[in-house]
Design an enzyme around this catalytic site. Structure first.
Site, PDB file in Angstrom:
ATOM      1  N   CYS B 216       0.817  -1.211   0.000  1.00 38.11           N
ATOM      2  CA  CYS B 216       0.000   0.000   0.000  1.00 38.11           C
ATOM      3  C   CYS B 216       0.854   1.266   0.000  1.00 38.11           C
ATOM      4  CB  CYS B 216      -0.936   0.010   1.202  1.00 38.11           C
ATOM      5  SG  CYS B 216      -1.604  -1.604   1.580  1.00 38.11           S
ATOM      6  N   HIS B 351      -4.214   7.176   5.863  1.00 36.96           N
ATOM      7  CA  HIS B 351      -4.292   5.880   5.201  1.00 36.96           C
ATOM      8  C   HIS B 351      -5.732   5.389   5.351  1.00 36.96           C
ATOM      9  CE1 HIS B 351      -2.753   2.387   3.299  1.00 36.96           C
ATOM     10  NE2 HIS B 351      -2.971   1.582   4.327  1.00 36.96           N
ATOM     11  N   HIS B 391      -9.871   1.231  -1.242  1.00 37.29           N
ATOM     12  CA  HIS B 391      -8.425   1.131  -1.078  1.00 37.29           C
ATOM     13  C   HIS B 391      -7.805   0.563  -2.349  1.00 37.29           C
ATOM     14  CE1 HIS B 391      -4.546   0.588   0.432  1.00 37.29           C
ATOM     15  NE2 HIS B 391      -4.745  -0.282   1.413  1.00 37.29           N
TER      16      HIS B 391
END
Lengths: 101, 1787
Positions: B216, B351, B391
C-alpha cells in the site's frame, strides 16, 4: 396524517400567486412544494403571506408556528405549502369562531 | 522544531502535472469533481470485473470465495485507444495496466504542458511506478492453459473412462479455444516491469525506469525514489505514481481470509463502527521536477513535495499487523526531511483503511507526532479518499497525493465520507474529521501544508509532506477546478423573436446528455458570454442551468414564452430571465450592505472555493485574529468544523450570534462579496449599509480607507473591544428585540401601549419594524402583538442597539473613527440614520458613524430616497438576502430590480449566477468573462456545436479484466457426451418452451387465461415456438398465417436457403482452412467500386479487430469486442482476377498487416516506418512477410532478408512488385478448394442514432411520443444496401438495375438497431454486364435466413433509356388528394421520405405524380457514408404513389406494403437535389391481395431516369383500431370508451400478426414493459389481447391524467407492471404529482380487451365472451345458494356472476386466492343489472376492511360480451377529495 381543508389550500395557492407577483415557477405548485428552496421565497415573504392569510381568515398564532420552524435544524428549516395549509386548517377547525369569512 | 519553510527548498520538488484513473473518475477533472461533490464511487463488482455468481459467497462458507462484492471498480472506464500511441491493436493484451499507464504518462506530461518533450529532457526523465506483483490476469492465463486444462482433463478421464483420445482431444481443443490466447504480443505483458518499459519505449525516455512494490506504500515510496533521483541530479524530470487497475479475485480472497474486508460492505474510515476495508482499482501519476527548476521555467505548480519519510515496522507482533512505532517513525522522518513542523499541517490524508485496528494504530501514531488536543479546537482536518474510491493498494498513495495537491492548489479542505460518528480515539487528538467541502481559510505565516499517509502490508510505512506553492497563490492558473453547480448562459438578439429563434436553435443543437457532448456547460456558457457585447438596445435572455440538458429544457421553455407577442418578461424561479423593459441600462445601481444578523455558518463558502479573492478576504480576517493571539479565529466560526449532531450545528449558529463575532463575520463576508462583484465589473452609484453594515458601505464607497489590514484591524478590534467593555460593565441593560410584521406606525402604537423602556429601533419595510427595549416592556409588546394578530419574532440578540440605551457604549467608538482619513469617496454613501447621503464634512461623517449605534435604522426611508434619486437596481452585497427582501417589500409594484447576491437556500455561486442573469437581462453591463477567469474553459466553435448531437467517435477499446473462464460450449458438450445417455442436459438448451406457471387466478389477466377459459383447448405451442432446427422447416410454415399462396413458396425457399447456408458455410470453412491464413486480398477492392483497386478501406474512423476474436458466442475472451464497425466489414474476400501485380501485392500486404496488427487499413500510410511509427518489430515483420510469401505462392522468388531490411510499406511493395527477373508465375488459385467465384459477406449495422432516416420511417408512432413506434428499413433503402454490397465485387461499374427482388420479412429495428449480413456472389458470365446475386440476412433474428434476395446488375456504362410511359396512364383524371395534405393523414413517413410533392392524376389503371429529388444531407450521421448508388428516396416516393393511389382507388384493403420487384432499371446517375421528377405508374390488381405496378421516373429533361417493372404491393385490410399505427396524423387512441368508464379494444389483427404485434408494442410499451412482453410465453392471440388490455389501460390513464392534474403523459411513460400478487400497478415519472391511489384493472377474453382506471385502489373489471360453458362449470364455479339465485335467470347470468366474482377478487388485489368460493354472490338484481357479493374464506381474512361488506358489482351484456365492474360505490368526493386536494386546485 396531514389534514388539509381543500378550500384552505386553494386559498393559499391563490395567495402565493398573488405574492409571487411576476415571478414564475417552472412546475406545478403542490402541497409538497417548499417555500424557500423551491419557490425561492425569503423568510420575510412567509411573514407577508402569513399576514395575508390572517387577513383572510382572522387571527392565527403564526408567530409560534414560524418560531417553531426557526428552531429546526438548518437543513430542515423550510416549509411546504401542505404544512402551512394543514396548520391553517387545523387552527380553523380548532377555533370555529376564528373563521371570519 | 523551528525550521523555516525555505530551509529545505533545495530538496523539495514541484508537482507540475498529474493524471489519474480511479473509480468513477476517468481523469483528474472528474476525480476532483467527485471529491468536492462527495461522490461515492464504490459499487458492486461490475460484470467487466468479476463474476459474482461464481466467486461471491456472503457467508464465506466456501473460503475460496469472496464475501464482499463491493469495492472501487473501474469497469467500463478501463479503456485504451492504441492508435495514437503507435501500438498495433492486436498487441493490446496481457496486463491492462501497461496500456493505461502509457496513456496516463502522456496525460500527465500533457497536463504539465508538454505534448512532446525536448530530446535533452527525454533522455533525463525517470519513471518510477508502484505496482503490486499479485497474481494477475496474465499469469492466470498461463496457469490455466498450462496447468488447469491438463488437470481438468485428468479429472474428466477419471470420471469417464469410456472417453477415447478423440473426445479428450476435442475437449482439450475446446478448453484452449475458450481461454484467452497467449501470443507473442501478450507475453511481455506478464512481466511486471513492462508497464514502465512501454512508457520509456513509446515516449523515448532514458532516465531510470522501474517498478517497485511496497504494497500500500508503493506510490509514496516511488515518489521518494523519484524525488531522490531528481535531487541527486540523476534526472531532471520524473513520472511517479502507482497502479492497480484490476482487482483479481485471489487478492480479494486473501483479504477475506484476513477478515480485512468489511462484512457490511461499507468503507467507513474513522467511524466508530468501521468494520473493514474495501479494495479497489486505480492508477495515478504525477510529474515531478526540482522546485527551483519549475519556478525558473514558470511551470504551473500544483504543490510542492517537501519530503517523504519511509520506515518499516521492524519486529512487530505479526508481519500483517500494523505497528504504531513503524508508522510514527515514517511520520517523524518525513517532517525531518521536509524541514517543517507537524503543527503546520492543516490537512492529513490518512491511510484510513477503516479496519478497526488500522484506524486505531494510525490515530495513535499521528497523535504521537502531532501531540494531543489540550482543550483547544482541533487544528487539522483528517479524512481519506478511500471513503469514496476504496483502497486501491499500490495506487492509494498517489490517490492521496493528487487529492492533497489539488486541495492545496485550490485552497479547499476536501470532505471524507461515511464517518457518521467519529472514532472516540480522535477526541484527544488535534484532528477533526472533515465531512464537508470547506474553503481552506488560512491566516498563518507559513504556507498551507498537507500530509499523506500510506502504510503497507508487511510493515512498510510512508508519509509525504506537501505544501502549497506560495508564489502560485497570487496567479492561479486554471487547473482542474471543480465544476460549478450551475452556469449562466446569456443570449442576445435585436428583437424578442430573434431571441426566441436563437433559443430554439441552441436548444435543438444541444446534445441530450453531458456524456455525449464534446464540450462542457461551462465551455458553452463562456462561449456565449464572449458573444455578449455592451448593452445597446438589444434584448437578452439569461438562463441559469445546472446541465446541458437543463439548459435545453429551459431554452425551450423560454422560447415557448417568447412566442407569445404579449410576453413582457420572464422571471422564473429556476433561473430564466428576460425583460422587454430593462431598467438597468443607464439606471443607477445601489449596493445594500447587511449588518449583524445576516451571518450564518458556512456563508459564501461555495464562493470562496470558486473565487480566490473572496477567500483571501477571509484569510486576512484570520491573519488579524491570529496576530491578536485570539484562541478562535473568524473562520473557526464562519466555516465551522462539521458538526456530527443537530446540537453541534445549532451551537455553531449560536456562536456566530455573539456581537463581536457577528459584526466581524458579516463585515468580512460583505467585503468578500464586494470583491467578487468588483471582479465582474459591477459598480455602484450609491452604497448604503444597514446597522453595522454602514462600515462595509463606507469602505465600498471610498469614504473611508479601511481597505488595509491596519484599517480593518482598527475597526474590527475597536468594535470587539467596545463590545467587551459593554459586556463586562454591570450597568448594561438587558435588551430584547422584537421584530413585528407591521409597518412603523403600527409598531410605534404597540410600543406606546406597552409603555416603559421600549423604542422603535429599525424601520425595515412595510412588513417589518423592530422594537428594542428592556425585556419586560418587550414582553408586554409581544402580548399586544399576539392579541392584535400581528406576527412577530423574538430576535436572538440581547443588545440595545439603535436605541438611546446604547449611547454610552457607542461613545467609546469615537476615538476609533477619529483615526481613518475621511474623504469624498467615489460613490455616494447613504446613511440609514438620516435616510439621506452622508454629509461632506469629515467630522460629521465620523459623528454619524458613532451615532448610528443609538439612533433608529431608517432603512425603508433610505430605500425610498434612493429610488427618488434614480436608483433602479438594488443589489444586496452580503450574506443571506434579508435587505433585498426589505427593499422588495418597500418597492413592491414599482419598476425596479432588487436582487440579493446571496441567499441561504442556494449555493452562493449559483445565486451569483442568478444575480448576473437578472442584471444582464436588465441591460446592466458586466464583464462575464471573469466568471471563467479561474477555470479551464474553451471556446465551442460553431461547427462543433452544430455537430454536437453526433456522438463522438469512440475509438477506445475496453481492457476487460474479467478472469478467464473455463467453459464448454453446448455444442461440444453435445458432441462429446455419450449418445446412450438420456440427452436431458443437452436438450435443455434446445429451448423447448416451458409451459406457463399455472396461477390460481390472480388479478392480472395475462397468465390466467387458461384458468378463466377452462374450455379452451391446450395452447398451440407450435404457434409460438422459436425457430426449430433445420429439419423441421419443411413441414410447418414458420411464417404467420395469412400469406396464403405465398406461404408455401416461401417455406420451400426457406428450406432451400437453410440448406444453402449450411453448404455455403462448409465451403467457406474449407476455403479458409486451405488458404491457411484466410483473408488475403484487399477488401478495398471489394467494397468500393469508386476507389482505385489498391486504395485501403476508406474508413475515417479507426477500426480494429480484437486480438482474440471470439469465434462463437460462448467464448468470453479477455478482450471485449471492438466498437461497431462504421463501414462494412469484409469477412471473406473473393479472389478476383487482378492483373496488376502491384495492386495485388499492395492489397494482400495491407490486409495481412491489418490482420496481424489490428490497424485499420485506412491508417496504414505507405510511408510510415513499420517499426518506429507502427510498433511492428522485426519478429512481427518477418512473420507478416513469411505469411505473404506463403499466401502469394511466390515462395521461391521472394528474398526475405531483402524484404526484412525495408522500413516502410512503400519500400516493401516496391521490392515485391518488382518481378525478380522473370515475371512471377501467374498467381494460381491459393488452394484447391477455393471456388471460382468468390462470395463476399458484408456486415453492416444500422441504428437510429446514426442512420437518421430510419427515425422518419416509423410505424405506430404515438403522436405525443417521438421515441415510440417501430422503425422499419424502407424497402428501397434495402435495395441501396444490396446495390452497395454488390458494387463492391465489381469495381468501376455502375449499378444499372436490380432483378427479382423479394422481401420476405420486414427489417425492423425493434431495439433501435439492426445488424445485417449481405452475401454477394458474382454470377458466371462473360459480357460487360455483370450480375451479382445478393442476399440480406437479419442477424438480429435467432437463426438468420435471408430477408431479402435479389440480383444486382452492373455495367461499365448506363444503358440507353427507352421511351417513358406517357402521362396518359391515369387517363387525365385529376387526383383528389391535395398536395399539402398528402402526408397529413394517411402516411407514416417523416420529412426525409416525403418525396411526393403532388398526386396529379389518379384512375383505376394508373396514377401520375410529381416527385422531388430530396437531399441526403442529414440523412445519416456516418461520416464515411459512401455516396448513394441509387436514389432510395425517389424510389420510395414512387412506391408511395401506389399507396396514395390505393387510398383513393380501393374501397377495401387499401393499405399496401411493397414486397417484390421484378426489375429496376437505372438509366443514369443521381439527379441534382431539387429536381422535379415525373412519376407515371401503370397499376393493376392481381387477385384480391396484390397490386402490381410498372413505374417510370422521368427527369426534368423528359428522359427516363429509372423504371420499376413489376413492383408488387401486398394489400392489407387494417382493422380500424390499428389504423393509427400506419398513419402519422390519425387519432391518438387505439381503444374506445366503453361501459362504466372503461375503455375497450377489439383485438382483430388480420395478416402478419407478428408484424402488427411489433408495431403495436412499439407504440404503447415502455422499455421495461417491452422486456415483460418479450418474456410473455403465451400464444400470439393472447399476446395481442395482452397488448389490447395494456392499450386500453394506458389510454384510459392518459385521459385521466390529462383531465385530472393536467399531466400530459405519453403512453410509454405510463408503466404498468404486475405486483407480487399479479395485480397491475401503474407507475411513471409523473406519479409523484398524483398523490393518492390510482386503481387499475385489466381483463380480456377471446379478442376483446378492456381496462378501467380510477382514483381508488378498489377497482376490478372482468369480461367474458358468451359461450356455452363446459359441463361442470356451474358445479365448480358456484355453491348451492348461488345456483339457487341463478335458477330462472337467463343462462348468461351465470357468466355475469362469474365475471362479478373475478372483478371483486381483482379489486381486492389478491385474485381468487381460494378459488371460486373466495367471493360469494349474495344477491342478483336483474333489473338494475347489479350483483352483490361478499368476500369469504382467506380472501375475507386478508381484507378485514371489506369482509362483511356487501360489495356491489355492475354488469352488462353487450352483444356477446359480458362485463362486470367492481368499484367504490361511494360518491367520488367522499373518498377522493380529502386525499387529493391539488387535483381540483392545480389546473
Amino acid at each position: 396524517m396531514t389534514i388539509v381543508d381543500p378550500q384552505v389550500s386553494a386559498e393559499i395557492f391563490r395567495l402565493i400567486a398573488e405574492l409571487a407577483d411576476d415571478w414564475e415557477y417552472d412546475g406545478v405548485i403542490t402541497l409538497d412544494t417548499l417555500f424557500l428552496s423551491d419557490l425561492g421565497l425569503e423568510s420575510l415573504d412567509l411573514v407577508v403571506l402569513g399576514t395575508a392569510i390572517q387577513h383572510r381568515y382572522g387571527k392565527l398564532p403564526f408567530s409560534e408556528f414560524l418560531a417553531e420552524i426557526g428552531q429546526r435544524p438548518v437543513d430542515r428549516r423550510d416549509l411546504t405549502v401542505g404544512e402551512l395549509a394543514s396548520y391553517v386548517s387545523q387552527q380553523l377547525a380548532a377555533s370555529p369562531g376564528g373563521q371570519s369569512r | 522544531m523551528t525550521v523555516t519553510a525555505r530551509d529545505g527548498d533545495g530538496a523539495a520538488v514541484a508537482i507540475i502535472g498529474m493524471s489519474c484513473l480511479f473509480p468513477g473518475a476517468p481523469d483528474i477533472d472528474a476525480y476532483w469533481n467527485n471529491i468536492v461533490n462527495k461522490v461515492d464511487s464504490v459499487t458492486d463488482a461490475p460484470p467487466e470485473s468479476w463474476d459474482g455468481e461464481t466467486y461471491f459467497d456472503a457467508d464465506f462458507e466456501d473460503t475460496d470465495k469472496v464475501y464482499c462484492r463491493r469495492g472501487g471498480y473501474l469497469g467500463s472506464l478501463l479503456t485504451f485507444d492504441p492508435l495514437p500511441h503507435g501500438i498495433p491493436p492486436v498487441s493490446v493484451g496481457g496486463e491492462p495496466d501497461q496500456w493505461v499507464a502509457l496513456q496516463l504518462a502522456r496525460d500527465a506530461l500533457a497536463d504539465a504542458g508538454w505534448s512532446e518533450l525536448p530530446v535533452e529532457t527525454r533522455h533525463r526523465t525517470a519513471v518510477v511506478l508502484g505496482k503490486g506483483t499479485y497474481l494477475n490476469g496474465g499469469n492466470a492465463k498461463v496457469i490455466q492453459r498450462s496447468l488447469v486444462v491438463g488437470q481438468t482433463l485428468d479429472v474428466i478421464k477419471q470420471l469417464h473412462p469410456e472417453f477415447g483420445d478423440a473426445e479428450i482431444d476435442r475437449l482439450r481443443q475446446e478448453m484452449k479455444r475458450v481461454l484467452p490466447g497467449i501470443g507473442p504480443e501478450t507475453v511481455p505483458g506478464l512481466i511486471p516491469n513492462i508497464v514502465v518499459g512501454r512508457i520509456a519505449n513509446r515516449l523515448d525516455l532514458m532516465g531510470p525506469t522501474y517498478t517497485i512494490d511496497a504494497a500500500c506504500a508503493s506510490s509514496l515510496v516511488a515518489m521518494q525514489l523519484a524525488m531522490r533521483d531528481l535531487v541527486n541530479g540523476e534526472c531532471d524530470l520524473a513520472l511517479a505514481g502507482g497502479s492497480q487497475v484490476w482487482m483479481p479475485v485471489p487478492t480479494l480472497n486473501v483479504f477475506c481470509h484476513l477478515n480485512a474486508l468489511s462484512r457490511n460492505q461499507e468503507i467507513r474510515p474513522f467511524d466508530k463502527d468501521a468494520d473493514g476495508t474495501l479494495l479497489g482499482e486505480g492508477i495515478g501519476m504525477v510529474v515531478l521536477k526540482r522546485l527551483a527548476d519549475a519556478e525558473a521555467d514558470g511551470d504551473r505548480i500544483y504543490a510542492v513535495l517537501r519530503g517523504v519519510g519511509v520506515a518499516s515496522d521492524g519486529r512487530g507482533t505479526s508481519v500483517m499487523a500494523p505497528r504504531v512505532d513503524g508508522e510514527e517513525l515514517a511520520l517523524r522522518r518525513a517532517y525531518e526531511v521536509a524541514g517543517v513542523a507537524p503543527e503546520s499541517i492543516g490537512l492529513i490524508e490518512a491511510h484510513g483503511t477503516a479496519t478497526p485496528i488500522g484506524d486505531a494504530v494510525e490515530i495513535e501514531a499521528l497523535s504521537r507526532v502531532f501531540g494531543s488536543s489540550q482543550g483547544e479546537l482541533p487544528s487539522c482536518a483528517i479524512g481519506t479518499v478511500k471513503s469514496m474510491i476504496s483502497h486501491t493498494i499500490p495506487a492509494s498513495g498517489v490517490a492521496g497525493v493528487i487529492k492533497c495537491a489539488l486541495a492545496l492548489y485550490h485552497k479547499v479542505l476536501p470532505p471524507t465520507l461515511h464517518c457518521d460518528q467519529p472514532n472516540p480515539e480522535l477526541d484527544r487528538t488535534t484532528f477533526y474529521v472533515n465531512t464537508e467541502t470547506r474553503p481552506w481559510v488560512h491566516g498563518g505565516d507559513q504556507p498551507r501544508r498537507a500530509g499523506v499517509n500510506a502504510f503497507g502490508f508487511g510493515g512498510i510505512n510512508a508519509h509525504a509532506v506537501l505544501e502549497e506553492h506560495a508564489a502560485t497563490g497570487g496567479r492561479e492558473l486554471p487547473g482542474h477546478q471543480a465544476r460549478w453547480g450551475s452556469e449562466i448562459c446569456v443570449l442576445e438578439a435585436e428583437t424578442a423573436d430573434g431571441l426566441r429563434q436563437e433559443a430554439l436553435r441552441l436548444a435543438t443543437l444541444l446534445p441530450a446528455g453531458e456524456a455525449e457532448a464534446s464540450f462542457t456547460l461551462a465551455d458553452l456558457a463562456s462561449t456565449l458570454a464572449g458573444q455578449i457585447g455592451p448593452s445597446a438596445g438589444t434584448t437578452r435572455l439569461a438562463i441559469v442551468a445546472a446541465s446541458l440538458a437543463d439548459l435545453g429544457r429551459k431554452l425551450e421553455r423560454a422560447a415557448g414564452k417568447l412566442a407569445d407577442p404579449n410576453c413582457r418578461r420572464i422571471k422564473d424561479v429556476s433561473g430564466i430571465y428576460y425583460t422587454a423593459q430593462p431598467v438597468g441600462a443607464g439606471a443607477k445601481v445601489a449596493f445594500l450592505f447587511p449588518g449583524e444578523g445576516a451571518q450564518y455558518p458556512g456563508m459564501l463558502s461555495d464562493l470562496c472555493l470558486n473565487f480566490p479573492e473572496a477567500r483571501q478576504i477571509f484569510d486576512r480576517a484570520d491573519r488579524i485574529g491570529r496576530d491578536e493571539g485570539r484562541p478562535r479565529l473568524p473562520s473557526d466560526d464562519i466555516f465551522p468544523r462539521p458538526g456530527f449532531s443537530d446540537d453541534e450545528r445549532r451551537q455553531a449558529e449560536e456562536r456566530l450570534m455573539r456581537m463581536d463575532t457577528a459584526i466581524e463575520s458579516v463585515f468580512t463576508a460583505n467585503q468578500a462579496m464586494h470583491a467578487v462583484l468588483g471582479r465582474l465589473g459591477l459598480h455602484a452609484d450609491a452604497c448604503v449599509g444597514h446597522s453595522s453594515g454602514e462600515y462595509a458601505a463606507a469602505l465600498a464607497s471610498g469614504v473611508v480607507d479601511l481597505d488595509t489590514t491596519d484599517g480593518i484591524r482598527g475597526i474590527g478590534g475597536a468594535l470587539r473591544r467596545a463590545y467587551a467593555e459593554a459586556a463586562s460593565g454591570d450597568g448594561v441593560p438587558k435588551a430584547a428585540l422584537l421584530a413585528l410584521a407591521a409597518d412603523r406606525q403600527r409598531a410605534e402604537e404597540i410600543a406606546a401601549e406597552a409603555g416603559g423602556e421600549i423604542h422603535l429601533a429599525m424601520d425595515n419595510c412595510p412588513h417589518q419594524a423592530v422594537l428594542v427595549g428592556e425585556p419586560d416592556a418587550v414582553d408586554r409588546a409581544r402580548k399586544i402583538a399576539d392579541r392584535e394578530g400581528v406576527i412577530y419574532e423574538v430576535l436572538p440578540y440581547d443588545r440595545a442597539v439603535h436605541t438611546p440605551l446604547f449611547a454610552p457604549y457607542a461613545e467609546g467608538l469615537r476615538q476609533v473613527f477619529a483615526r481613518p482619513e475621511v474623504r469624498d469617496g467615489h460613490t455616494v454613501l447613504y446613511s440609514c440614520t438620516t435616510g439621506r447621503p452622508y454629509p461632506a464634512a469629515p467630522d460629521e461623517v465620523r459623528n454619524l458613524f458613532v451615532e448610528q449605534w443609538f439612533r433608529p435604522v431608517e432603512f425603508r426611508r433610505t430605500i425610498e430616497s434612493l429610488y427618488d434619486d434614480g436608483a433602479r437596481v438594488f443589489v444586496e452585497v452580503g450574506p443571506r438576502g434579508n435587505l433585498a427582501a426589505f427593499a422588495e417589500d418597500t418597492l413592491r409594484g414599482r419598476e425596479a430590480l432588487v436582487v440579493p447576491a446571496d441567499v441561504r437556500h442556494r449555493p452562493s455561486t449559483t445565486q451569483l449566477n442568478h444575480l448576473v442573469g437578472q442584471l444582464v437581462a436588465h441591460g446592466v453591463d458586466l464583464d462575464l468573462g471573469q466568471l471563467f477567469a479561474y477555470r479551464s474553459v474553451r471556446r465551442v466553435e460553431r461547427p462543433e456545436l452544430e455537430s454536437a448531437r453526433a456522438p463522438a467517435a469512440n475509438p477506445t477499446m475496453s481492457l476487460a479484466q474479467r478472469w478467464p473462464m473455463l467453459r464448454l460450449s453446448p455444442d461440444v458438450v453435445d458432441e462429446v457426451m455419450p449418445r446412450s445417455e438420456p440427452s436431458g442436459g443437452s436438450e435443455n438448451h434446445r429451448a423447448a418452451p416451458t409451459p406457463p406457471p399455472v396461477v390460481t387466478s390472480p388479478a392480472e389477466p395475462a397468465p390466467d387465461w387458461a384458468a378463466v377459459a377452462p374450455s379452451t383447448p391446450a395452447p398451440d405451442w407450435a404457434a409460438v415456438a422459436p425457430p426449430t432446427p433445420a429439419a423441421e422447416w419443411t413441414t410447418p410454415s414458420p411464417l404467420p398465417v395469412g400469406l396464403d399462396a405465398m406461404a408455401a413458396v416461401i417455406a420451400g425457399h426457406l428450406s432451400t436457403m437453410d440448406r444453402f447456408l449450411a453448404v455455403n458455410q462448409e465451403i467457406m470453412q474449407s476455403y479458409l482452412r486451405a488458404a491457411g491464413t484466410g483473408e488475403a486480398p484487399p477488401p478495398a477492392a471489394v467494397v468500393r467500386p469508386v476507389a482505385p483497386a489498391v486504395a485501403p478501406l476508406p474508413v475515417s474512423e479507426p477500426v480494429f479487430v480484437p486480438p482474440v476474436a471470439p469465434t462463437n458466442g460462448h467464448t468470453n475472451g479477455s478482450v471485449a469486442a471492438p466498437a461497431p464497425f462504421p463501414t462494412p466489414e469484409i469477412e471473406a474476400p473473393p479472389a478476383p482476377a487482378v492483373a496488376d501485380l502491384r495492386a495485388e501485392v499492395t492489397g494482400q500486404l495491407l490486409a495481412l498487416i491489418s490482420e496481424r496488427t489490428g490497424y485499420p487499413e485506412a491508417m496504414l500510410d505507405h510511408n510510415l516506418d513499420l517499426e518506429a511509427d507502427l510498433g511492428i518489430d522485426s519478429i512481427k515483420r518477418v512473420e507478416i512477410l513469411g505469411n505473404y510469401r506463403q499466401q502469394s505462392g511466390r515462395v521461391d522468388e521472394i528474398d526475405l532478408e531483402l524484404l526484412a531490411a525495408q522500413r516502410t510499406i512503400a519500400q516493401i511493395i516496391d521490392v515485391l512488385a518488382e518481378p525478380a527477373g522473370s515475371p512471377p508465375a501467374a498467381a494460381p488459385p491459393p488452394a484447391a478448394a477455393a471456388p471460382d467465384h468468390g462470395e463476399v459477406v458484408v456486415r453492416r449495422t444500422f441504428d437510429l442514432a446514426e442512420d437518421l432516416y430510419l427515425g422518419d420511417h416509423v410505424l405506430g408512432r404515438d403522436p405525443s411520443a417521438p421515441a415510440s413506434g417501430l422503425p422499419v428499413m424502407p424497402l428501397t433503402m434495402s435495395l441501396e444496401i444490396l446495390a452497395e454490397a454488390a458494387a463492391g465485387l465489381v469495381p468501376d461499374h455502375a449499378v444499372i438495375g436490380l432483378r427479382d427482388v423479394t422481401a420476405l420479412r420486414w427489417l425492423a429495428l425493434e431495439k433501435g438497431a439492426v445488424s445485417v449480413e449481405i452475401s454477394v456472389r458474382l454470377q458466371p458470365g462473360t459480357g460487360p454486364e455483370k450480375r451479382v446475386a445478393v442476399e440480406l440476412r437479419n442477424l438480429s433474428e435467432p437463426d438468420p435466413t435471408p430477408v431479402i434476395t435479389a440480383a444486382v446488375l452492373l455495367a461499365p456504362d448506363y444503358p440507353e433509356a427507352p421511351a417513358p410511359l406517357g402521362a396518359g396512364v391515369a387517363e387525365g383524371r385529376p387526383s383528389g388528394l391535395a398536395p399539402d395534405r398528402l402526408y397529413a393523414g394517411g402516411m407514416f413517413h417523416g420529412p426525409m421520405w416525403q418525396g411526393v410533392t403532388a398526386m396529379v392524376d389518379s384512375a383505376p389503371g394508373g396514377a401520375t405524380a410529381t416527385l422531388r429529388v430530396l437531399p441526403f444531407t442529414g440523412f445519416s450521421r456516418r461520416p464515411a457514408e459512401p455516396p448513394f448508388l441509387l436514389d432510395p428516396i425517389v424510389l420510395d416516393a414512387a412506391g408511395q404513389v401506389i399507396g396514395f393511389w390505393a387510398a383513393e382507388q380501393l374501397a377495401s384493403a387499401n393499405v399496401v406494403f411493397p414486397f417484390r420487384l421484378a426489375a429496376l432499371d437505372v438509366f443514369g446517375p443521381l439527379r441534382p437535389t431539387g429536381e422535379d421528377i415525373a412519376c407515371r405508374a401503370r397499376i393493376a390488381l392481381d387477385g384480391a391481395q396484390l397490386v402490381r405496378s410498372d413505374i417510370d421516373m422521368v427527369g426534368a429533361d423528359g428522359r427516363l431516369w429509372m423504371r420499376m417493372t413489376g413492383w408488387e404491393d401486398k394489400r392489407f385490410e387494417v382493422s380500424p383500431f390499428l389504423r393509427p399505427l400506419v398513419t402519422a396524423g390519425g387519432p391518438a387512441d387505439l381503444s374506445s370508451p366503453w361501459l362504466f368508464g372503461s375503455r375497450r379494444v377489439d383485438v382483430d389483427v388480420p395478416g402478419d400478426r407478428k408484424f402488427w404485434k411489433q408495431v403495436w408494442a412499439g407504440r404503447i410499451l415502455g422499455p421495461n414493459e417491452r422486456a415483460a412482453f418479450a418474456a410473455l410465453r403465451v400464444p400470439e392471440a393472447r399476446q395481442l389481447e395482452w397488448l389490447g388490455g395494456r392499450t386500453a389501460a394506458k389510454e384510459a390513464l392518459r385521459a385521466l391524467l390529462a383531465a385530472g392534474p393536467g399531466i400530459e403523459a405519453t403512453l410509454a411513460d405510463i408503466e404498468i407492471q404486475p405486483d407480487a400478487a399479479g395485480r397491475p400497478v401503474v407507475s411513471g415519472p409523473w406519479r409523484d404529482r398524483v398523490p393518492g391511489p390510482l386503481g387499475l384493472s385489466i381483463a380480456h377474453s377471446d379478442g376483446v380487451a378492456v381496462a378501467v382506471v380510477g382514483a381508488s385502489d378498489y377497482l376490478g373489471i372482468d369480461v367474458e365472451r358468451v359461450r356455452t360453458p363446459g359441463r361442470g362449470f356451474g358445479e365448480v364455479a358456484f355453491d348451492d345458494e348461488e345456483r339457487q339465485r341463478l335458477s330462472g335467470l337467463p343462462e348468461e347470468w351465470a357468466l355475469r356472476c362469474w365475471c362479478a366474482k373475478e372483478a371483486v377478487a381483482k379489486a381486492t388485489g389478491s385474485g381468487l386466492s381460494d378459488g371460486p368460493r373466495s367471493v360469494v354472490i349474495t344477491a342478483v338484481d336483474p333489473l338494475e343489472e347489479r350483483l352483490t357479493a361478499r368476500l369469504a374464506g382467506r380472501l375475507a381474512e386478508a381484507h378485514p376492511d371489506l369482509a362483511g361488506v356487501d360489495l356491489v358489482v355492475q354488469t352488462r351484456q353487450v352483444d356477446d360480451v359480458v362485463v362486470a365492474v367492481a368499484q367504490d360505490q361511494r360518491p367520488p368526493d367522499e373518498h377522493a377529495a380529502a386525499t387529493r386536494p391539488e387535483w381540483s386546485t392545480q389546473r
